[in-house]
Structures are given as structure tokens and as C-alpha cells.
Design a protein around this motif. Structure first.
Motif, PDB file in Angstrom:
ATOM      1  N   THR A 106       1.271  -3.511  -5.643  1.00  0.00           N
ATOM      2  CA  THR A 106      -0.188  -3.669  -5.686  1.00  0.00           C
ATOM      3  C   THR A 106      -0.747  -2.934  -6.898  1.00  0.00           C
ATOM      4  OG1 THR A 106      -0.224  -3.716  -3.275  1.00  0.00           O
ATOM      5  CG2 THR A 106      -2.324  -3.329  -4.369  1.00  0.00           C
ATOM      6  N   GLN A 107      -0.243  -1.744  -7.116  1.00  0.00           N
ATOM      7  CA  GLN A 107      -0.719  -0.958  -8.263  1.00  0.00           C
ATOM      8  C   GLN A 107      -0.417  -1.670  -9.586  1.00  0.00           C
ATOM      9  OE1 GLN A 107       0.566   3.135  -7.997  1.00  0.00           O
ATOM     10  NE2 GLN A 107      -0.305   3.650 -10.000  1.00  0.00           N
ATOM     11  N   LEU A 108       0.765  -2.236  -9.703  1.00  0.00           N
ATOM     12  CA  LEU A 108       1.117  -2.967 -10.937  1.00  0.00           C
ATOM     13  C   LEU A 108       0.153  -4.130 -11.172  1.00  0.00           C
ATOM     14  CD1 LEU A 108       5.024  -3.186 -10.597  1.00  0.00           C
ATOM     15  CD2 LEU A 108       3.725  -1.763 -12.204  1.00  0.00           C
ATOM     16  N   VAL A 109      -0.210  -4.803 -10.083  1.00  0.00           N
ATOM     17  CA  VAL A 109      -1.123  -5.943 -10.207  1.00  0.00           C
ATOM     18  C   VAL A 109      -2.529  -5.441 -10.533  1.00  0.00           C
ATOM     19  CG1 VAL A 109      -2.234  -7.835  -8.935  1.00  0.00           C
ATOM     20  CG2 VAL A 109       0.225  -7.420  -8.670  1.00  0.00           C
ATOM     21  N   GLU A 110      -2.984  -4.457  -9.762  1.00  0.00           N
ATOM     22  CA  GLU A 110      -4.370  -4.009  -9.929  1.00  0.00           C
ATOM     23  C   GLU A 110      -4.616  -3.334 -11.268  1.00  0.00           C
ATOM     24  OE1 GLU A 110      -5.328  -1.859  -6.363  1.00  0.00           O
ATOM     25  OE2 GLU A 110      -5.653  -3.730  -5.230  1.00  0.00           O
ATOM     26  N   GLU A 111      -3.609  -2.646 -11.780  1.00  0.00           N
ATOM     27  CA  GLU A 111      -3.796  -1.990 -13.075  1.00  0.00           C
ATOM     28  C   GLU A 111      -3.443  -2.897 -14.250  1.00  0.00           C
ATOM     29  OE1 GLU A 111      -2.411   2.031 -13.313  1.00  0.00           O
ATOM     30  OE2 GLU A 111      -3.034   2.467 -11.253  1.00  0.00           O
ATOM     31  N   GLY A 112      -3.133  -4.142 -13.945  1.00  0.00           N
ATOM     32  CA  GLY A 112      -2.898  -5.115 -15.022  1.00  0.00           C
ATOM     33  C   GLY A 112      -1.598  -4.891 -15.796  1.00  0.00           C
ATOM     34  N   CYS A 113      -0.655  -4.183 -15.189  1.00  0.00           N
ATOM     35  CA  CYS A 113       0.640  -3.983 -15.855  1.00  0.00           C
ATOM     36  C   CYS A 113       1.427  -5.283 -15.885  1.00  0.00           C
ATOM     37  CB  CYS A 113       1.474  -2.938 -15.125  1.00  0.00           C
ATOM     38  SG  CYS A 113       0.611  -1.406 -14.854  1.00  0.00           S
ATOM     39  N   GLY A 125       7.511   9.276  -7.983  1.00  0.00           N
ATOM     40  CA  GLY A 125       6.138   9.782  -7.994  1.00  0.00           C
ATOM     41  C   GLY A 125       5.159   8.821  -8.641  1.00  0.00           C
ATOM     42  N   ASP A 126       3.933   9.310  -8.846  1.00  0.00           N
ATOM     43  CA  ASP A 126       2.891   8.465  -9.412  1.00  0.00           C
ATOM     44  C   ASP A 126       3.138   8.150 -10.879  1.00  0.00           C
ATOM     45  OD1 ASP A 126       1.457   7.988  -7.178  1.00  0.00           O
ATOM     46  OD2 ASP A 126       0.151   9.743  -7.402  1.00  0.00           O
ATOM     47  N   ASP A 127       4.104   8.864 -11.490  1.00  0.00           N
ATOM     48  CA  ASP A 127       4.394   8.624 -12.899  1.00  0.00           C
ATOM     49  C   ASP A 127       5.335   7.433 -13.098  1.00  0.00           C
ATOM     50  OD1 ASP A 127       6.428   9.888 -11.596  1.00  0.00           O
ATOM     51  OD2 ASP A 127       7.029  11.132 -13.304  1.00  0.00           O
ATOM     52  N   PHE A 128       5.529   6.652 -12.030  1.00  0.00           N
ATOM     53  CA  PHE A 128       6.498   5.557 -12.177  1.00  0.00           C
ATOM     54  C   PHE A 128       6.072   4.549 -13.241  1.00  0.00           C
ATOM     55  CE2 PHE A 128       5.097   1.594  -9.960  1.00  0.00           C
ATOM     56  CZ  PHE A 128       3.867   2.036  -9.500  1.00  0.00           C
ATOM     57  N   LEU A 129       4.770   4.483 -13.515  1.00  0.00           N
ATOM     58  CA  LEU A 129       4.303   3.540 -14.541  1.00  0.00           C
ATOM     59  C   LEU A 129       4.807   3.914 -15.934  1.00  0.00           C
ATOM     60  CD1 LEU A 129       0.622   2.811 -13.444  1.00  0.00           C
ATOM     61  CD2 LEU A 129       2.686   1.455 -13.029  1.00  0.00           C
TER      62      LEU A 129
END
Ligand code: ATP
Ligand code: MG
Length: 560
Positions: free
Chosen positions: A281-288, A492-496
Motif C-alpha cells: 500500500t505504501q509503495l502505491v500511495e507514495e507513487g514508488c 523497518g520504515d527505511d525499506f524504501l
């Protein structure tokens, strides 16, 4: 490495600890038939980890002549959407499974669940708690320290019932109160420290609209939903093992005798990607990525869009061990299964991805001819097609070297190669632009070599693919690499930060043989020598690379 192959037994079921249990239960007559379910929460798209659970649940039902329900665990209206409900059904069907008339929703049971909650209150086994969230957390204790009883724990039954009814009636704002089970604040298992059963959420639900402003927690809905549907074997991943005592306590407390047995198995973890809806979801929402079905995603819809056959996904899953310990499976193993399938099924075509122009100087200017090309070198049944040949062609830029080493068997000044299904050509001259960049090769062809063989028996070592410039259709081609650099992206949250910046490469100008203009969206072919490609479903001037041709699985497997 979880790469154990299941062996088929006489009843058609494979062999793993869950199938062994099902087999033993049926043989002992403990159940009339097996009933399983796949219970997604509709808060995202399915990923390949879910496919493991789907293949297991539907597979067992099929193999043992039972049935499998699709049940949406839709207890959290703030994160759930109709879009997800539909996408999940599409994906399960695409994987090849059918729930028949057994499409269910936990929300269908809201009234029954509510009645059970009132029953618990009346039996003194549940209470309304007014502690604010952070205090409730503090009262809960920790793994090393017992929790404390809430000051509201000993409310009288009548007061609890009154408050709970008023919660339902909408008298209180979100978060004002909750209903909790009265179990044991000192329990070693944190799930038994008076878990929340109901919370207030003035939030419309995709199916029940505004009928409710209190919603059961997942744990209060899950086991009971299984019981209502008479599920015999309730299969879930290992992280739910600690919830099993709570499900059992609740079913006992509400007086359900016929209880599904829960068995936990290892979840699928796949290298170089993330299999958690929260992260996806985070990947989609942050446009990655470009949506849930971006072909780089590990979602079922992305695999489909990338041109992966459902049979390859099922084959991959069937090779996974169903065990009690989590492991990490190499992406290369999935890719291997995809290649095995496509190698058999995908028709061959020619496409030039990074074009270099070739002019055949001794071929007449205004002529062309049709040559016969096989659709599959190993399967004559797949037939053949005609490809046009003419004076101007495109070949792959990498198939030419101005100063080639001895072992380079493709084009170079003065060298002769075979054009696949066509003629031998020899490179006579190299044309460059002002920057010294090669822009064109002037070649000659040998008309005697039509079809790819020389009557004088002369051999060439290299065969390259090509398209006729005047007839080719143009397309954009997207190449993909792993979404993450690391085998196991950081938790962690740094996975991006571990995202692979080269996961997508767009080739702006590829030339395809004309037959590919008619390829339906979603169909996968092999571009000879270049890999497997699928026409994109959203933009038909785009082809997505499913995979290249090189398989690294044998090498990785050899090492482990
Ligand atoms: P995620 O962990 O990705 O957020 P989830 O478990 O919250 O997924 P659900 O919709 O609750 O998602 O999952 C439905 C079913 O799929 C559950 O029974 C769960 O155990 C199973 N499942 C989820 N992820 C995996 C996985 N990686 N491998 C195997 N089964 C999985
Ligand atoms: Mg979940």
C-alpha cells in the motif's frame, strides 16, 4: 530453502503435514467432508503470498472432494473498499479456482456476532471499558510484566448491557468506549489479556452502509465466521498461532460445540520484494510504483499484467514446502517456473528492441518478399507465419561490434551472419554520424541462401533476428528488474531506501514484426533471443518484459 516438491498420494492430495491431517480426519470419519476457506481482508490487492494460501485451501478442497469458501473478513470499514473486493475475486478466479455459491462476508454475520457479544456480557464474560487508548495500552503490561485490571472491569452486567446497546445506537463518539472480553490480565499470551471485541467507528461500510457504528475486531469475527460456515480445517499462517487460544476461548464462551480446527503453516517470503499489504500500500500511495498492478509488484494482478501464466504460479506454489517454519524463497525459483511454462507455450516472434538500421545494397529498392518463420522451434503443431523481408532492415544494436573479439559471432565489418529465417548477409561498410555513433550498416545478401542455408555448404556461426523497416510496427518496451536491491529488504520504515532505482527501463523505440500488431493484450510471446514479452493491458503500444531468457535458478539451487 523451502523448495521441497510435494508427492501426490493416491487420493490426489499431495503430502505435507496439513494434507496428512485432512487425510487422517477423513479416514477416521471425523468429518463428512472437508470444508476450507480463503479469508482475505479487502484492504489491498492479493500478492503471491496469498496465492500460497489460495492454492492450499482450494487445492485441498479439490483434492479431497470438499469445498472452499471465499470469505471476506470485512470488519474494518476504514481501510476496506469495493475495488479490493472485486480485484480479489478476479485474482482468485484467474488463479483457476472457484468458490461456487460460497462467497461470504464477515459482515453478513454482524447481527449474529452482536448477539453473541450480548450473550458474553450477560454471562459476565465481557465488559464495556472507558479507558482511553493509551491508558489501555499501559494497563496491558508487557511480555515480561503482567497487565492490570481496568477500573471498569467489574461493571455490573446491566450497566454493561446498557452501555453496549447505546454504543450500537450511536450515542458515543469514535474511541469513547470498547467492549472487551474478560479473560485474564496476567495471561502469558497477550492476546488473552482482555482483548477488545468491539470498537466504535462512525464509518460507512462498503456492504452494510451506515447500519452499524460499532464493528467487531478481526479476532471476534474470524473464528465465529469459520464456525458459522462449518469450516472443518481453518488454515492460516504462523503469526495466528498465538490467536488460537483466544478463538477457542471465544467459541467455548459463546457455546459453539462444532469447532473448526485451526492449523498454521509457514507464510511465503520471496526474495527482492515485499509481501505485506501494508508495505505494498505504501509503495502505491507514495507513487514508488505505478499502481497495484505495476508489473514490478508481487501482486497477482501485476503478475498477470506482466504476462505470467496462472499455471506457472500454481506450479511454483506446488513446489513450496508447507511447514511450520518460515523461510525465504528465491525469486529465481518463481522465474524458473515461469520460464518453464512459457518456453512450452509462448509463440516465437521477432522484435528489435534497440534498433540499428541495415541497408542491403544488392536488394532491389522497391521489392519485398515473404519468408516463412516457425512459431515454435520445438513444436511444429504451433505452425508458421510469413514475415516480410526488404532492402532496409533493423537489427539489434548489440548484434554489431565495430571491433569484435574473436568469439563474437554476430555482425562486424566484413563478417557474415545468418538472418533468422532469411538470408546470409555480410557487412561491407559502417556509417557514422558526426559524433562517431554508428547509425547504419551497409550490407549485401546472398540470394542463394534463402531460408538460411548456403547451397555450397558454407557455414556461419551467428544467427541474428531482424525486422523489415518498411513493414515493422513500433512499440515501447518496458524492461523490469527486481523491485528491491536486497534479498531481504530491511524490515523497518527505511525499506524504501532499498528500492532498486533501475527496476524499470523504458525502451522508447522498438520495432516489431507486423504480425505482432494483432497480438491481443495480455498475451505473452517470446521475442526470439530477447525474452518473453506481453502486450500491456492498459496501453497496446507497450510491451512489458515478463522475463529474459537466462535462468539463474539452477545456479542458485546448486549453491544452497
Ligand atoms: P499481509 O500480511 O500481506 O498484510 P494479511 O495476512 O494481513 O496480509 P489477509 O487478507 O488477512 O492479509 O490474508 C488472507 C489470508 O492469506 C490469511 O489467511 C493469511 O494467512 C494468508 N497470507 C497472507 N500473506 C501470506 C503469505 N505471505 N504466505 C502465505 N499466506 C499468506
Ligand atoms: Mg491479516
Amino acid at each position: 530453502m523451502s523448495d521441497v516438491v510435494n508427492e501426490a498420494e493416491e487420493d490426489g492430495g499431495g503430502s505435507d503435514f496439513i494434507r496428512d491431517i485432512v487425510r487422517a480426519d477423513l479416514q477416521a470419519g471425523r468429518h463428512q467432508g472437508v470444508v476450507t476457506r480463503f479469508p482475505p481482508e479487502p484492504n489491498g490487492y492479493l500478492h503471491i503470498g496469498h496465492a500460497k494460501s489460495i492454492c492450499l485451501n482450494f487445492g485441498i478442497a479439490e483434492e479431497f472432494g470438499g469445498r472452499c469458501h471465499l470469505r471476506f473478513d470485512d470488519t474494518n470499514p476504514t481501510r476496506e473498499e469495493q475495488e479490493f473486493i472485486e480485484a480479489i475475486q478476479t485474482d482468485v478466479r484467474w488463479l483457476g479456482f472457484d468458490w461456487g455459491e460460497h462467497l461470504h462476508f464477515a459482515s453478513d454475520y454482524f447481527e449474529q456476532l452482536y448477539q453473541w457479544a450480548e450473550g458474553l456480557i450477560e454471562a459476565g464474560k465481557a465488559y464495556v471499558d472507558d479507558l482511553p487508548v493509551d491508558e489501555m495500552r499501559a494497563y496491558r503490561g508487557s511480555l515480561t510484566e503482567a497487565g492490570r485490571n481496568s477500573p471498569y472491569r467489574d461493571r455490573a452486567v446491566a450497566e454493561n448491557l446498557d452501555l453496549f446497546r447505546r454504543m450500537r445506537a450511536g450515542e458515543f463518539p469514535d474511541g469513547a468506549r470498547v467492549l472487551r472480553a474478560k479473560i485474564d490480565m496476567a495471561a502469558g499470551n497477550m492476546n488473552l489479556r482482555d482483548p477488545v471485541l468491539y470498537r466504535i467507528l462512525h464509518s460507512a461500510h462498503p456492504r452494510t452502509g451506515t447500519d452499524w457504528c460499532i464493528y467487531p475486531n478481526y479476532d471476534f469475527a474470524h473464528g465465529q465466521s469459520d464456525a458459522i460456515e462449518a469450516i472443518t480445517h481453518s488454515l492460516c499462517t504462523l503469526e495466528f498461532a498465538d490467536h488460537r487460544p483466544l478463538y477457542d476461548w471465544l467459541l467455548e464462551a459463546i457455546g459453539v460445540d462444532e469447532r473448526p480446527r485451526q492449523y498454521e503453516f509457514s507464510r511465503l517470503n520471496l526474495s527482492h520484494t515485499a509481501l505485506s499489504k501494508r508495505r505494498l500500500t505504501q509503495l502505491v500511495e507514495e507513487g514508488c510504483v505505478d499502481g497495484w498492478d505495476d508489473p514490478r509488484m508481487p501482486t497477482v494482478s501485476a503478475l498477470r499484467r506482466r504476462g505470467v501464466p496462472a499455471a506457472a504460479v500454481r506450479d511454483f506454489i506446488s513446489r513450496l514446502a508447507i511447514t511450520k517454519s518460515d523461510g525465504l524463497v528465491e525469486m529465481a525459483m518463481l522465474e524458473h517456473c515461469i520460464r518453464e511454462q512459457l518456453n512450452v507455450d509462448a509463440p516465437r516472434r521477432m522484435a528489435v528492441l534497440r534498433p540499428l538500421k541495415v541497408v542491403i545494397e544488392n536488394y532491389p529498392e522497391d521489392e519485398s518478399e515473404m519468408l516463412t518463420a516457425q512459431n515454435h522451434p520445438g513444436n511444429a503443431d504451433m505452425g508458421s507465419r510469413e514475415v516480410p523481408f526488404s532492402r532496409e532492415l533493423y537489427v539489434e544494436r548489440d548484434d554489431f561490434m565495430e571491433d569484435p573479439p574473436r568469439k563474437f559471432f554476430r555482425l562486424g565489418p566484413g563478417r557474415e551472419v545468418r538472418l533468422r529465417y532469411a538470408y546470409f548477409i555480410t557487412c561491407n561498410e559502417v556509417i557514422k554520424d558526426d559524433d562517431g555513433e554508428v547509425t547504419e550498416l551497409r550490407c549485401s545478401y546472398d540470394p542463394e541462401t534463402r531460408g538460411g542455408n548456403a547451397p555450397d555448404g558454407r557455414k556461419v556461426k551467428g544467427t541474428i533476428h531482424w525486422v523489415s523497416a518498411a513493414h515493422a510496427v513500433d512499440a515501447k518496451v518496458r524492461l523490469y528488474e527486481h523491485l528491491f536491491n536486497s534479498e531481504e529488504p530491511p524490515s523497518g520504515d527505511d525499506f524504501l531506501a532499498d528500492l532498486n532505482p533501475n527496476s524499470l527501463e523504458v525502451l522508447p523505440q522498438a520495432w516489431l514484426e507486423p504480425d505482432l500488431a494483432n497480438l491481443p493484450a495480455g498475451q505473452t510471446v517470446q521475442f526470439e533471443r530477447m525474452g518473453y514479452f506481453c502486450r500491456d493491458s492498459a496501453n497496446d503500444a507497450v510491451f512489458n518484459r515478463t522475463l529474459g531468457l537466462r535462468d539463474s535458478w539452477a545456479k542458485i539451487k546448486g549453491k544452497s
